[in-house]
Write an enzyme that holds these catalytic residues in place. Sequence first.
Site, PDB file in Angstrom:
ATOM      1  CG  HIS A 132      53.285  60.438  27.945  1.00  0.00           C
ATOM      2  ND1 HIS A 132      53.522  60.449  26.719  1.00  0.00           N
ATOM      3  CD2 HIS A 132      54.319  59.997  28.469  1.00  0.00           C
ATOM      4  CE1 HIS A 132      54.893  60.109  26.514  1.00  0.00           C
ATOM      5  NE2 HIS A 132      55.273  60.023  27.583  1.00  0.00           N
ATOM      6  CG  HIS A 171      60.571  63.621  25.987  1.00  0.00           C
ATOM      7  ND1 HIS A 171      61.348  63.305  24.782  1.00  0.00           N
ATOM      8  CD2 HIS A 171      60.291  62.603  26.469  1.00  0.00           C
ATOM      9  CE1 HIS A 171      61.773  61.896  24.859  1.00  0.00           C
ATOM     10  NE2 HIS A 171      60.909  61.517  26.143  1.00  0.00           N
TER      11      HIS A 171
HETATM   12  O1  G3P Z   1      57.531  57.979  32.174  1.00  0.00           O
HETATM   13  C1  G3P Z   1      56.877  57.670  31.217  1.00  0.00           C
HETATM   14  C2  G3P Z   1      57.351  57.822  29.797  1.00  0.00           C
HETATM   15  O2  G3P Z   1      57.294  59.126  29.692  1.00  0.00           O
HETATM   16  C3  G3P Z   1      58.862  57.339  29.432  1.00  0.00           C
HETATM   17  O3  G3P Z   1      59.368  57.646  28.018  1.00  0.00           O
HETATM   18  O4  G3P Z   1      60.537  58.775  26.571  1.00  0.00           O
HETATM   19  O5  G3P Z   1      57.855  59.625  27.072  1.00  0.00           O
HETATM   20  O6  G3P Z   1      59.703  59.945  28.583  1.00  0.00           O
HETATM   21  P1  G3P Z   1      59.452  59.141  27.341  1.00  0.00           P
HETATM   22 MG    MG Z   2      58.573  60.852  30.261  1.00  0.00          MG
END
Ligand code: G3P
Ligand code: MG
Length: 249
Positions: free
Chosen positions: A12, A54
Amino acid sequence: MTGGKKPLVWAHRGASGEAPENTLAAFALAAEQGADGVELDVQMTKDGELVICHDETIDRTANAKGWIRDYTFEELRKLDFSYGKLQYEGEKIPTLEEVLDLLEPTGLTVNIELKNGICFYPGMEEKVVELVEQKGWKERVIFSSFNHYSVRKLAGLAPWSKRGVLYMDGPVDVPSYAKRLGAAAVHPALYNLQYPGFLEECEKEGLDINVWTVDEREYLKACMDMGIHAVITNYPKKAKAFFEELAQQ
Ligand code: G3P
Ligand code: MG
Protein backbone atom coordinates in the site's frame (compact mmCIF):
# COMPACT_ATOMS: atom_id res chain seq x y z
CA MET A 1 -13.91 -18.37 -3.64
CA THR A 2 -11.85 -21.03 -1.94
CA GLY A 3 -10.40 -20.20 1.45
CA GLY A 4 -6.97 -21.39 2.51
CA LYS A 5 -5.08 -20.11 -0.55
CA LYS A 6 -2.46 -17.44 0.14
CA PRO A 7 -3.75 -14.02 -1.00
CA LEU A 8 -1.49 -11.89 -3.15
CA VAL A 9 0.32 -9.17 -1.21
CA TRP A 10 0.24 -5.65 -2.64
CA ALA A 11 2.22 -2.95 -0.88
CA HIS A 12 0.00 0.00 0.00
CA ARG A 13 1.69 3.19 -1.27
CA GLY A 14 4.78 0.96 -1.48
CA ALA A 15 6.26 -0.51 1.69
CA SER A 16 4.90 2.57 3.43
CA GLY A 17 5.14 1.17 6.94
CA GLU A 18 8.91 1.54 6.64
CA ALA A 19 9.75 3.94 3.79
CA PRO A 20 8.07 7.26 2.95
CA GLU A 21 4.77 6.47 1.24
CA ASN A 22 4.45 6.67 -2.54
CA THR A 23 8.17 7.24 -3.16
CA LEU A 24 10.57 5.22 -5.33
CA ALA A 25 12.25 4.11 -2.10
CA ALA A 26 8.96 2.63 -0.86
CA PHE A 27 8.30 0.85 -4.16
CA ALA A 28 11.85 -0.50 -4.37
CA LEU A 29 11.58 -1.78 -0.80
CA ALA A 30 8.28 -3.51 -1.58
CA ALA A 31 9.93 -5.33 -4.48
CA GLU A 32 12.93 -6.23 -2.33
CA GLN A 33 10.60 -7.63 0.35
CA GLY A 34 8.90 -9.97 -2.10
CA ALA A 35 5.56 -8.20 -2.54
CA ASP A 36 3.47 -9.42 -5.45
CA GLY A 37 2.45 -5.91 -6.36
CA VAL A 38 2.21 -2.31 -5.24
CA GLU A 39 -0.68 0.08 -4.90
CA LEU A 40 -0.11 3.78 -5.63
CA ASP A 41 -2.08 7.01 -5.90
CA VAL A 42 -1.93 9.22 -8.99
CA GLN A 43 -2.43 13.00 -9.00
CA MET A 44 -1.76 15.53 -11.77
CA THR A 45 0.37 18.68 -11.73
CA LYS A 46 -0.52 22.07 -13.18
CA ASP A 47 1.43 21.19 -16.34
CA GLY A 48 -0.19 17.76 -16.71
CA GLU A 49 2.47 15.44 -15.26
CA LEU A 50 1.16 12.28 -13.58
CA VAL A 51 2.74 12.15 -10.14
CA ILE A 52 2.40 9.78 -7.22
CA CYS A 53 1.03 11.23 -4.00
CA HIS A 54 -1.86 10.23 -1.76
CA ASP A 55 -3.29 13.62 -0.86
CA GLU A 56 -4.41 16.34 -3.26
CA THR A 57 -2.12 18.67 -1.35
CA ILE A 58 1.49 18.17 -0.35
CA ASP A 59 1.02 19.55 3.18
CA ARG A 60 1.32 16.22 4.96
CA THR A 61 4.09 14.54 2.97
CA ALA A 62 6.46 17.30 1.79
CA ASN A 63 8.37 20.24 3.20
CA ALA A 64 5.95 22.75 1.64
CA LYS A 65 2.22 23.35 1.32
CA GLY A 66 -0.39 23.65 -1.41
CA TRP A 67 -2.40 21.79 -4.02
CA ILE A 68 -0.58 19.56 -6.48
CA ARG A 69 -2.71 20.99 -9.30
CA ASP A 70 -1.20 24.41 -8.55
CA TYR A 71 2.44 23.26 -8.84
CA THR A 72 4.39 22.57 -12.01
CA PHE A 73 6.31 19.33 -12.03
CA GLU A 74 9.60 21.20 -11.93
CA GLU A 75 8.51 23.07 -8.80
CA LEU A 76 7.36 19.90 -7.07
CA ARG A 77 10.56 18.09 -7.89
CA LYS A 78 12.60 20.53 -5.81
CA LEU A 79 10.75 19.48 -2.66
CA ASP A 80 11.56 16.80 -0.13
CA PHE A 81 9.04 13.97 0.23
CA SER A 82 10.94 11.98 2.87
CA TYR A 83 8.06 12.69 5.22
CA GLY A 84 10.10 12.98 8.39
CA LYS A 85 12.01 9.73 7.82
CA LEU A 86 15.59 10.90 8.21
CA GLN A 87 17.40 8.17 6.34
CA TYR A 88 15.28 8.99 3.29
CA GLU A 89 16.00 12.71 3.25
CA GLY A 90 15.97 14.13 -0.28
CA GLU A 91 13.42 11.60 -1.58
CA LYS A 92 11.49 13.18 -4.45
CA ILE A 93 7.92 12.90 -5.66
CA PRO A 94 7.96 10.26 -8.43
CA THR A 95 6.11 10.22 -11.73
CA LEU A 96 3.98 7.25 -12.69
CA GLU A 97 6.41 6.57 -15.52
CA GLU A 98 9.34 6.37 -13.10
CA VAL A 99 7.55 3.83 -10.95
CA LEU A 100 6.75 1.66 -13.97
CA ASP A 101 10.38 1.89 -15.09
CA LEU A 102 11.64 1.00 -11.63
CA LEU A 103 9.37 -2.04 -11.37
CA GLU A 104 9.76 -3.14 -14.99
CA PRO A 105 12.30 -5.90 -14.25
CA THR A 106 10.46 -7.20 -11.17
CA GLY A 107 7.26 -8.59 -12.69
CA LEU A 108 5.21 -6.93 -9.95
CA THR A 109 1.61 -5.87 -10.54
CA VAL A 110 0.77 -2.19 -10.13
CA ASN A 111 -2.61 -1.14 -8.79
CA ILE A 112 -2.93 2.38 -10.19
CA GLU A 113 -5.43 4.29 -8.08
CA LEU A 114 -6.60 7.44 -9.84
CA LYS A 115 -7.10 10.07 -7.13
CA ASN A 116 -9.59 12.10 -9.06
CA GLY A 117 -12.55 12.15 -6.71
CA ILE A 118 -11.89 15.64 -5.34
CA CYS A 119 -9.88 17.26 -8.13
CA PHE A 120 -11.28 15.89 -11.39
CA TYR A 121 -8.02 16.40 -13.33
CA PRO A 122 -9.41 16.63 -16.88
CA GLY A 123 -7.61 14.25 -19.22
CA MET A 124 -6.10 12.14 -16.45
CA GLU A 125 -7.63 8.84 -17.58
CA GLU A 126 -6.43 9.37 -21.16
CA LYS A 127 -2.89 10.13 -19.99
CA VAL A 128 -2.72 7.13 -17.66
CA VAL A 129 -4.01 4.76 -20.33
CA GLU A 130 -1.65 6.15 -22.96
CA LEU A 131 1.34 5.74 -20.67
CA VAL A 132 0.44 2.18 -19.70
CA GLU A 133 -0.04 1.23 -23.35
CA GLN A 134 3.15 2.93 -24.45
CA LYS A 135 5.17 1.22 -21.72
CA GLY A 136 3.77 -2.21 -22.56
CA TRP A 137 2.24 -2.60 -19.10
CA LYS A 138 -1.31 -3.59 -20.13
CA GLU A 139 -1.11 -7.03 -18.54
CA ARG A 140 0.46 -5.82 -15.32
CA VAL A 141 -1.85 -3.07 -14.08
CA ILE A 142 -5.21 -2.87 -12.42
CA PHE A 143 -6.89 0.53 -12.30
CA SER A 144 -9.05 1.64 -9.39
CA SER A 145 -10.71 4.81 -8.17
CA PHE A 146 -13.21 6.06 -5.62
CA ASN A 147 -14.54 8.05 -8.58
CA HIS A 148 -16.72 5.52 -10.35
CA TYR A 149 -17.39 7.83 -13.28
CA SER A 150 -13.69 7.45 -13.89
CA VAL A 151 -13.84 3.65 -13.58
CA ARG A 152 -16.60 3.66 -16.19
CA LYS A 153 -14.63 6.00 -18.44
CA LEU A 154 -11.61 3.71 -18.21
CA ALA A 155 -13.77 0.82 -19.42
CA GLY A 156 -14.41 2.78 -22.61
CA LEU A 157 -10.85 4.03 -23.07
CA ALA A 158 -9.14 0.78 -22.20
CA PRO A 159 -11.46 -2.19 -22.70
CA TRP A 160 -8.40 -4.43 -22.27
CA SER A 161 -7.86 -3.22 -18.70
CA LYS A 162 -8.72 -4.73 -15.34
CA ARG A 163 -10.61 -2.26 -13.17
CA GLY A 164 -11.54 -2.32 -9.50
CA VAL A 165 -14.40 -0.47 -7.86
CA LEU A 166 -12.85 1.19 -4.82
CA TYR A 167 -15.15 2.08 -1.95
CA MET A 168 -15.63 2.45 1.78
CA ASP A 169 -18.47 2.96 4.29
CA GLY A 170 -21.63 0.98 3.47
CA PRO A 171 -23.08 1.13 -0.05
CA VAL A 172 -25.48 -1.74 -0.83
CA ASP A 173 -25.32 -4.29 -3.66
CA VAL A 174 -21.74 -3.41 -4.57
CA PRO A 175 -20.97 -6.65 -6.44
CA SER A 176 -23.82 -6.32 -8.95
CA TYR A 177 -23.09 -2.60 -9.29
CA ALA A 178 -19.39 -3.30 -9.91
CA LYS A 179 -20.31 -5.88 -12.51
CA ARG A 180 -22.56 -3.36 -14.24
CA LEU A 181 -19.63 -0.94 -14.40
CA GLY A 182 -17.59 -3.63 -16.13
CA ALA A 183 -15.18 -4.11 -13.23
CA ALA A 184 -13.10 -7.22 -12.69
CA ALA A 185 -12.74 -6.62 -8.97
CA VAL A 186 -14.06 -4.82 -5.94
CA HIS A 187 -11.66 -2.95 -3.64
CA PRO A 188 -13.45 -2.68 -0.30
CA ALA A 189 -12.09 -1.31 2.94
CA LEU A 190 -11.41 -4.18 5.33
CA TYR A 191 -14.54 -3.61 7.43
CA ASN A 192 -16.77 -3.98 4.35
CA LEU A 193 -16.07 -7.73 4.31
CA GLN A 194 -18.45 -8.18 7.22
CA TYR A 195 -21.65 -7.58 5.29
CA PRO A 196 -23.74 -10.76 5.08
CA GLY A 197 -23.69 -12.39 1.67
CA PHE A 198 -20.90 -10.18 0.32
CA LEU A 199 -18.42 -12.96 -0.45
CA GLU A 200 -21.09 -15.09 -2.10
CA GLU A 201 -22.30 -12.16 -4.22
CA CYS A 202 -18.75 -11.46 -5.41
CA GLU A 203 -18.33 -15.09 -6.30
CA LYS A 204 -21.61 -15.10 -8.21
CA GLU A 205 -20.52 -12.03 -10.21
CA GLY A 206 -17.05 -13.48 -10.81
CA LEU A 207 -15.28 -10.59 -9.10
CA ASP A 208 -11.91 -10.64 -7.36
CA ILE A 209 -11.78 -9.03 -3.93
CA ASN A 210 -8.74 -6.84 -3.23
CA VAL A 211 -8.93 -5.47 0.30
CA TRP A 212 -7.27 -2.48 2.00
CA THR A 213 -5.58 -1.86 4.38
CA VAL A 214 -4.71 -5.15 6.08
CA ASP A 215 -1.78 -5.05 8.51
CA GLU A 216 -2.76 -7.12 11.55
CA ARG A 217 -2.28 -10.89 11.69
CA GLU A 218 -5.85 -11.48 12.82
CA TYR A 219 -7.22 -9.81 9.68
CA LEU A 220 -4.59 -11.28 7.37
CA LYS A 221 -5.69 -14.71 8.53
CA ALA A 222 -9.35 -13.84 8.06
CA CYS A 223 -8.58 -12.75 4.49
CA MET A 224 -6.84 -16.01 3.75
CA ASP A 225 -9.73 -18.00 5.23
CA MET A 226 -12.18 -16.02 3.09
CA GLY A 227 -10.31 -16.61 -0.16
CA ILE A 228 -9.48 -12.95 -0.77
CA HIS A 229 -7.55 -12.38 -4.01
CA ALA A 230 -5.15 -9.66 -2.75
CA VAL A 231 -4.48 -7.80 0.47
CA ILE A 232 -3.19 -4.25 0.25
CA THR A 233 -0.87 -3.74 3.21
CA ASN A 234 1.64 -1.25 4.59
CA TYR A 235 3.91 -4.16 5.69
CA PRO A 236 4.39 -6.52 2.73
CA LYS A 237 7.29 -8.40 4.27
CA LYS A 238 5.32 -9.29 7.39
CA ALA A 239 2.23 -10.23 5.37
CA LYS A 240 4.22 -12.50 3.04
CA ALA A 241 5.93 -14.22 5.97
CA PHE A 242 2.68 -14.69 7.86
CA PHE A 243 0.84 -16.21 4.89
CA GLU A 244 3.76 -18.55 4.42
CA GLU A 245 3.54 -19.56 8.08
CA LEU A 246 -0.22 -20.17 7.79
CA ALA A 247 0.22 -22.24 4.66
CA GLN A 248 2.67 -24.54 6.50
CA GLN A 249 0.17 -25.32 9.27
O1 G3P B 1 -6.43 1.59 -3.06
C1 G3P B 1 -6.62 1.22 -1.73
C2 G3P B 1 -6.45 2.36 -0.79
O2 G3P B 1 -5.24 3.00 -1.06
C3 G3P B 1 -7.57 3.35 -0.87
O3 G3P B 1 -7.48 4.34 0.10
O4 G3P B 1 -6.95 6.54 0.93
O5 G3P B 1 -5.24 4.77 1.07
O6 G3P B 1 -5.81 5.76 -1.12
P1 G3P B 1 -6.30 5.39 0.25
MG1 MG C 1 -4.64 4.46 -2.46
